[in-house]
Design a protein around this motif. Structure first.
Motif: not given
Length: 195
Positions: A127-128, A155-168
């Motif tokens: 998707i990304a 968003g993907l950078t934030f997901a990696a840094l926070s170990n969360t993924c809104a898209m996921g």
């Protein structure tokens, strides 16, 4: 089990868990992935309690759990979130399978397999990547369209840094990933049987 520091979730290696399960004295295994992921492959004898269900019903689950539980997901991130949710409810320091199902399968440990499905990480990449590709091409003709791809990258950078993924998390709610809704009564009955 490795305890790096008091605030870090304990980890159990695939070899250690496989050894415990082979002896018949192993802990109960709670798999916190989506029902679709669980149906595709899971540790034999494990119980599927999706992370959202676990968070929503942790008080009910707590009455059927003790320290003899290992939490499992694809890579360990959702299992660590499940451990935190259960710790907040009063059951701290549950071990997480180190490396999750990816490490379990890489170690050649036994797996019950069902219908093959794309895991959430692969869906996120599709998707990304598609959004970035399309907005990059459209940006040639429509000024500013490329900024959508930039936002996805952020968003993907934030997901990696926070170990969360809104898209996921959003993709996990699609029917393809949800499968039949997890019924908490069925989960509790399964936990009682394993006790």
């Amino acid at each position: 089990m490795a305890h790096d520091n008091p605030t870090r979730t304990a980890a159990l290696t695939p070899a250690a868990l496989a050894g415990l399960l082979a002896q018949g004295t192993g802990p109960r295994v709670l798999d916190v992935r989506t029902p679709g992921e669980f149906r595709a492959s899971h540790i034999p004898g494990s119980c599927n309690v999706p992370l959202d269900t676990l968070r929503e019903h942790r008080a009910e689950l707590l009455t059927h759990l003790d320290e003899d539980v290992v939490l499992v997901c694809r890579s360990g991130a959702r299992a660590a979130q499940a451990e935190q949710a259960l710790a907040e409810a009063g059951l701290p320091n549950l071990p997480v399978l180190d490396g999750g199902m990816m490490a379990w399968e890489a170690a050649g440990a036994p797996v019950d397999r069902g219908e093959a499905r794309w895991d959430l990480e692969r869906q996120v990449r599709l998707i990304a990547g598609s959004i970035v590709l399309v907005t990059g091409v459209v940006g040639v003709f429509v000024p500013g369209a490329h900024l959508i791809g930039t936002a996805i990258g952020a968003g993907l950078t934030f997901a990696a840094l926070s170990n969360t993924c809104a898209m996921g998390m959003l993709l996990s709610k699609l029917p393809y990933n949800r499968g039949p809704r997890t019924d908490i009564r069925t989960v509790l009955a399964s936990l009682r049987e394993q006790a």
